[in-house]
Write a protein that holds these residues in place. Structure first.
Motif, PDB file in Angstrom:
ATOM      1  N   ASP A  93      36.901  30.666  47.440  1.00 39.29           N
ATOM      2  CA  ASP A  93      36.139  31.784  47.289  1.00 39.29           C
ATOM      3  C   ASP A  93      34.584  31.588  46.894  1.00 39.29           C
ATOM      4  OD1 ASP A  93      35.975  34.251  45.797  1.00 39.29           O
ATOM      5  OD2 ASP A  93      37.493  34.069  44.970  1.00 39.29           O
ATOM      6  N   GLY A  94      33.709  32.103  47.588  1.00 34.26           N
ATOM      7  CA  GLY A  94      32.399  31.529  46.830  1.00 34.26           C
ATOM      8  C   GLY A  94      31.817  30.411  47.289  1.00 34.26           C
ATOM      9  N   LEU A  95      32.092  30.048  48.139  1.00 34.29           N
ATOM     10  CA  LEU A  95      31.118  28.478  48.241  1.00 34.29           C
ATOM     11  C   LEU A  95      32.349  27.751  49.199  1.00 34.29           C
ATOM     12  CD1 LEU A  95      29.782  26.710  46.066  1.00 34.29           C
ATOM     13  CD2 LEU A  95      32.130  25.678  45.347  1.00 34.29           C
ATOM     14  N   PRO A  96      31.671  27.022  50.114  1.00 33.31           N
ATOM     15  CA  PRO A  96      30.152  27.213  49.948  1.00 33.31           C
ATOM     16  C   PRO A  96      28.718  28.529  50.377  1.00 33.31           C
ATOM     17  CG  PRO A  96      30.543  25.552  51.863  1.00 33.31           C
ATOM     18  CD  PRO A  96      32.106  26.120  51.249  1.00 33.31           C
ATOM     19  N   ARG A  97      28.350  28.240  49.672  1.00 26.10           N
ATOM     20  CA  ARG A  97      27.822  29.392  49.896  1.00 26.10           C
ATOM     21  C   ARG A  97      26.076  29.876  50.948  1.00 26.10           C
ATOM     22  NH1 ARG A  97      26.713  34.069  45.281  1.00 26.10           N
ATOM     23  NH2 ARG A  97      29.464  33.838  44.860  1.00 26.10           N
ATOM     24  N   ASN A  98      25.653  27.820  50.799  1.00 25.57           N
ATOM     25  CA  ASN A  98      24.672  27.431  52.782  1.00 25.57           C
ATOM     26  C   ASN A  98      25.261  25.860  52.518  1.00 25.57           C
ATOM     27  OD1 ASN A  98      23.710  25.535  50.978  1.00 25.57           O
ATOM     28  ND2 ASN A  98      22.858  26.908  49.777  1.00 25.57           N
ATOM     29  N   VAL A  99      24.650  25.804  54.165  1.00 24.53           N
ATOM     30  CA  VAL A  99      24.993  24.748  54.923  1.00 24.53           C
ATOM     31  C   VAL A  99      25.039  23.233  53.751  1.00 24.53           C
ATOM     32  CG1 VAL A  99      24.717  23.887  57.015  1.00 24.53           C
ATOM     33  CG2 VAL A  99      24.422  25.698  57.512  1.00 24.53           C
ATOM     34  N   HIS A 100      23.920  23.376  53.335  1.00 28.67           N
ATOM     35  CA  HIS A 100      23.713  22.350  52.027  1.00 28.67           C
ATOM     36  C   HIS A 100      24.707  22.016  51.467  1.00 28.67           C
ATOM     37  CE1 HIS A 100      21.774  20.172  48.596  1.00 28.67           C
ATOM     38  NE2 HIS A 100      21.141  19.907  49.975  1.00 28.67           N
ATOM     39  N   GLN A 101      25.275  23.275  50.758  1.00 25.98           N
ATOM     40  CA  GLN A 101      26.482  22.921  49.752  1.00 25.98           C
ATOM     41  C   GLN A 101      27.922  22.692  50.686  1.00 25.98           C
ATOM     42  OE1 GLN A 101      27.291  26.582  47.041  1.00 25.98           O
ATOM     43  NE2 GLN A 101      25.616  26.343  46.672  1.00 25.98           N
ATOM     44  N   ALA A 102      28.023  22.957  52.076  1.00 27.21           N
ATOM     45  CA  ALA A 102      29.011  22.823  53.018  1.00 27.21           C
ATOM     46  C   ALA A 102      29.173  21.327  53.724  1.00 27.21           C
ATOM     47  CB  ALA A 102      28.913  23.090  54.083  1.00 27.21           C
ATOM     48  N   ARG A 103      28.076  20.540  53.970  1.00 30.38           N
ATOM     49  CA  ARG A 103      27.607  19.046  53.868  1.00 30.38           C
ATOM     50  C   ARG A 103      28.124  18.844  52.410  1.00 30.38           C
ATOM     51  NH1 ARG A 103      22.256  20.482  57.038  1.00 30.38           N
ATOM     52  NH2 ARG A 103      22.982  20.506  59.085  1.00 30.38           N
ATOM     53  N   MET A 104      27.622  18.673  51.024  1.00 24.25           N
ATOM     54  CA  MET A 104      28.001  18.776  50.139  1.00 24.25           C
ATOM     55  C   MET A 104      29.515  18.090  49.768  1.00 24.25           C
ATOM     56  SD  MET A 104      24.361  19.481  47.440  1.00 24.25           S
ATOM     57  CE  MET A 104      24.770  19.173  45.950  1.00 24.25           C
ATOM     58  N   LEU A 105      30.008  19.495  50.004  1.00 22.98           N
ATOM     59  CA  LEU A 105      31.668  19.341  49.450  1.00 22.98           C
ATOM     60  C   LEU A 105      32.422  19.321  51.092  1.00 22.98           C
ATOM     61  CD1 LEU A 105      31.539  23.463  48.509  1.00 22.98           C
ATOM     62  CD2 LEU A 105      32.181  20.878  47.077  1.00 22.98           C
ATOM     63  N   ALA A 149      19.769  43.113  48.004  1.00 24.97           N
ATOM     64  CA  ALA A 149      19.070  41.650  47.936  1.00 24.97           C
ATOM     65  C   ALA A 149      20.946  40.700  48.157  1.00 24.97           C
ATOM     66  CB  ALA A 149      18.539  41.359  46.923  1.00 24.97           C
ATOM     67  N   ARG A 150      21.821  41.123  46.977  1.00 27.42           N
ATOM     68  CA  ARG A 150      22.305  39.774  47.786  1.00 27.42           C
ATOM     69  C   ARG A 150      23.081  39.791  48.973  1.00 27.42           C
ATOM     70  NH1 ARG A 150      27.449  40.857  44.176  1.00 27.42           N
ATOM     71  NH2 ARG A 150      27.919  38.731  44.980  1.00 27.42           N
ATOM     72  N   LEU A 151      23.107  41.185  49.595  1.00 24.25           N
ATOM     73  CA  LEU A 151      23.304  40.960  51.183  1.00 24.25           C
ATOM     74  C   LEU A 151      22.651  40.233  52.093  1.00 24.25           C
ATOM     75  CD1 LEU A 151      25.481  44.724  51.017  1.00 24.25           C
ATOM     76  CD2 LEU A 151      26.401  42.593  51.218  1.00 24.25           C
ATOM     77  N   LYS A 152      21.454  40.803  52.020  1.00 23.46           N
ATOM     78  CA  LYS A 152      20.443  39.723  53.058  1.00 23.46           C
ATOM     79  C   LYS A 152      20.544  38.139  52.503  1.00 23.46           C
ATOM     80  CE  LYS A 152      17.141  43.543  52.648  1.00 23.46           C
ATOM     81  NZ  LYS A 152      15.270  44.288  52.569  1.00 23.46           N
ATOM     82  N   THR A 153      20.966  38.143  51.306  1.00 18.57           N
ATOM     83  CA  THR A 153      20.747  36.860  51.103  1.00 18.57           C
ATOM     84  C   THR A 153      22.281  35.941  51.550  1.00 18.57           C
ATOM     85  OG1 THR A 153      20.000  36.819  48.839  1.00 18.57           O
ATOM     86  CG2 THR A 153      21.293  34.799  49.104  1.00 18.57           C
ATOM     87  N   TYR A 154      23.054  36.914  51.869  1.00 21.06           N
ATOM     88  CA  TYR A 154      24.337  36.445  52.652  1.00 21.06           C
ATOM     89  C   TYR A 154      23.974  35.874  53.922  1.00 21.06           C
ATOM     90  CZ  TYR A 154      28.718  36.743  55.001  1.00 21.06           C
ATOM     91  OH  TYR A 154      29.760  36.666  56.273  1.00 21.06           O
ATOM     92  N   GLU A 155      23.237  36.985  54.719  1.00 21.44           N
ATOM     93  CA  GLU A 155      23.302  37.083  56.182  1.00 21.44           C
ATOM     94  C   GLU A 155      22.151  35.615  56.523  1.00 21.44           C
ATOM     95  OE1 GLU A 155      24.190  38.972  58.372  1.00 21.44           O
ATOM     96  OE2 GLU A 155      25.105  39.685  57.483  1.00 21.44           O
TER      97      GLU A 155
END
Length: 188
Positions: A93-105, A149-155
């Motif tokens: 949980d908490g990872l990946p936080r974005n598509v770039h991280q998903a690709r890295m993982l 801010a965290r919820l906007k970042t999530y979206e």
């Protein structure tokens, strides 16, 4: 070797950590919370200072640092025999936080399911985060501006990860009921 993985996914306050911990307590599953890994860092050390500077503003730690820390942590668990990629399913949980991280993982994870925990009620998320702030001494969860801010970042940054993994492995789970009702949905 890749870790067979279930991703706990959703907005801050959706219940990723709560349900990830419960699922991780079942034999054959191992829970790893990226947030807990970061919060375990000493705020006096360079990486700890970086984490605090980002989280206190509701922002994400840079991708390379996040993945580097996660790899170091999981490899240490594997070397210590606590996490066995052949026997355990990693509940992340908490990872990946974005598509770039998903690709890295992608070279480390064999994602077999994404549990997308959703709440239709913004106030539910805020209340959960504020309760957690008091219970777990997580001051970043107490401030309403940081929560927004965290919820906007999530979206903006995290939610697009769902498209990366595709609809076939995503399980949408409404978390507006009790924790017991939500976990029953996860088990099903």
């Amino acid at each position: 070797m890749k870790y067979r993985t279930i991703l706990m996914f959703g907005a801050p306050g959706s219940g990723k950590g709560t349900h990830g911990k419960i699922l991780g307590a079942i034999p054959g599953f191992f829970h790893c919370s990226c947030g807990e890994v970061f919060r375990s860092l000493s705020p006096d050390k360079p990486l700890g200072k970086i984490f605090v500077s980002y989280s206190s503003r509701g922002q994400l730690v840079p991708d390379e640092l996040t993945i580097k820390l996660w790899k170091k942590y999981t490899h240490a668990l594997t070397a210590a025999g606590q996490l066995d990629p052949k026997r355990n399913t990693l509940v992340l949980d908490g990872l990946p936080r974005n598509v770039h991280q998903a690709r890295m993982l992608a070279k480390f994870l064999d994602v077999i399911a994404v549990f997308n925990l959703c709440s239709a009620n913004f106030e539910n998320l805020v209340k959960r985060l504020q309760r957690r702030a008091l219970k777990d001494n997580r001051l970043d969860d107490a401030n309403l501006d940081v929560i927004r801010a965290r919820l906007k970042t999530y979206e903006r940054e995290t939610k697009p990860v769902l498209n990366y993994y595709g609809k076939k492995i995503i399980r949408r789970i409404n978390t507006d009921g009790t924790p017991t009702e939500t976990f029953a949905k996860i088990i099903r």
